[in-house]
Design a protein around this motif. Structure first.
Motif, PDB file in Angstrom:
ATOM      1  N   VAL A 198       0.840  -1.192   0.000  1.00  0.00           N
ATOM      2  CA  VAL A 198       0.000   0.000   0.000  1.00  0.00           C
ATOM      3  C   VAL A 198       0.877   1.245   0.000  1.00  0.00           C
ATOM      4  O   VAL A 198       1.786   1.367   0.826  1.00  0.00           O
ATOM      5  CB  VAL A 198      -0.937   0.031   1.235  1.00  0.00           C
ATOM      6  N   GLN A 200       0.513   5.257   0.531  1.00  0.00           N
ATOM      7  CA  GLN A 200      -0.458   6.168   1.145  1.00  0.00           C
ATOM      8  C   GLN A 200       0.122   7.576   1.260  1.00  0.00           C
ATOM      9  O   GLN A 200       1.289   7.759   1.581  1.00  0.00           O
ATOM     10  CB  GLN A 200      -0.846   5.667   2.538  1.00  0.00           C
ATOM     11  N   THR A 211      -6.636  11.642   3.002  1.00  0.00           N
ATOM     12  CA  THR A 211      -5.729  10.507   2.818  1.00  0.00           C
ATOM     13  C   THR A 211      -6.086   9.786   1.530  1.00  0.00           C
ATOM     14  O   THR A 211      -7.256   9.495   1.270  1.00  0.00           O
ATOM     15  CB  THR A 211      -5.832   9.528   4.003  1.00  0.00           C
ATOM     16  N   SER A 213      -5.048   6.304  -0.493  1.00  0.00           N
ATOM     17  CA  SER A 213      -4.359   5.020  -0.358  1.00  0.00           C
ATOM     18  C   SER A 213      -4.524   4.219  -1.641  1.00  0.00           C
ATOM     19  O   SER A 213      -5.640   4.118  -2.175  1.00  0.00           O
ATOM     20  CB  SER A 213      -4.921   4.219   0.821  1.00  0.00           C
ATOM     21  N   SER A 215      -3.639   0.383  -3.179  1.00  0.00           N
ATOM     22  CA  SER A 215      -3.222  -0.975  -2.824  1.00  0.00           C
ATOM     23  C   SER A 215      -3.181  -1.863  -4.058  1.00  0.00           C
ATOM     24  O   SER A 215      -4.014  -1.732  -4.973  1.00  0.00           O
ATOM     25  CB  SER A 215      -4.207  -1.569  -1.802  1.00  0.00           C
ATOM     26  N   ALA A 235      -0.437   7.000  -5.697  1.00  0.00           N
ATOM     27  CA  ALA A 235      -1.155   7.686  -4.620  1.00  0.00           C
ATOM     28  C   ALA A 235      -0.906   9.196  -4.652  1.00  0.00           C
ATOM     29  O   ALA A 235      -1.821   9.997  -4.415  1.00  0.00           O
ATOM     30  CB  ALA A 235      -0.735   7.111  -3.267  1.00  0.00           C
TER      31      ALA A 235
END
Length: 249
Positions: A198, A200, A211, A213, A215, A235
């Protein structure tokens, strides 16, 4: 011989006892006392100087995996302490362009939720359960608090501290990032319970904290760290679009 005249007693005028002469203190004792007083004054001065110097030192920077430390003090007039506050959050899935989402998660299914202070949007891959892009935004509205920017700063600091003690993840990198809002950090981690990596980005712009994120499945061959740059770049690209949307709110 005649009678002798009796001897009259001699009456001495009364005078009180004379006070004793003051004793002299030994010169050695006086010298010892003076040295002790001088030493005590020197110790007090040293403590005051050291205490004053420590109060002006910048807070130490945290390192990945190290103990949590207080966030660095923000100097007066720093970005975020002035300027127009954000009045409302944009639509939860309206901050990232469709083309950016398509590159990150092709043919994604979209799920969203929103209220006046929190919005979330998750783009999930229909072909992989481990590939997704999520955007979450928190707003400290001026109608709800007298200190919206300070409250957002406090929430951002809490997120930064929690990143150092996150359970069930292995932190590869965790560092502050300039050029994204008033303050930001990037975090690359692997999930110990899922075969995922991930990337972030968490950032604050005035009275809002968001935020992003991203993945994806960890590589089956080679170290998971090999996907660090690609995940963080994905991201960060989405985070820049969220920042632009919030700046115009």
């Amino acid at each position: 011989m005649g009678l002798q005249r009796p001897v009259e007693p001699f009456h001495r005028p009364y005078a009180g006892p004379e006070p004793p002469a003051p004793g002299r203190r030994p010169r050695r004792l006086i010298a010892v006392l003076a040295a002790a007083v001088a030493l005590a004054a020197a110790v007090v001065a040293t403590v005051l100087v050291v205490s004053g110097g420590r109060g002006q030192e910048a807070a130490p920077r945290r390192t990945p995996g190290g103990p949590s430390q207080p966030p660095a003090a923000r100097p007066p007039g720093s970005p975020g302490s002035q300027g127009k506050v954000i009045g409302a959050l944009p639509a939860p899935c309206g901050t990232v362009a469709a083309a950016t989402v398509e590159r990150a998660v092709p043919k994604a299914a979209r799920r969203q939720s929103a209220n006046s202070t929190l919005t979330t949007c998750t783009y999930s891959s229909t072909g992989s359960a481990f590939r997704w892009l999520r955007v979450e935004a928190h707003l400290y509205a001026p109608g709800d608090t007298a200190t919206p920017v300070q409250d957002a700063e406090g929430y951002y600091d809490a997120q930064w501290a929690q990143a150092h003690d996150a359970p069930l993840v292995r932190t590869v990198t965790l560092e502050r990032r300039d050029g994204l809002g008033d303050e930001a950090y990037r975090w690359f981690k692997t999930d110990e319970g899922q075969p995922t990596v991930v990337g972030q980005v968490t950032a604050r712009v005035r009275n809002a904290v968001f935020t992003v994120s991203y993945s994806e499945q960890a590589p089956r061959r080679g170290p998971a760290d090999a996907r660090e740059r690609a995940c963080l770049d994905t991201a960060t690209a989405a985070a820049r679009e969220v920042l632009a949307a919030l700046s115009h709110s």
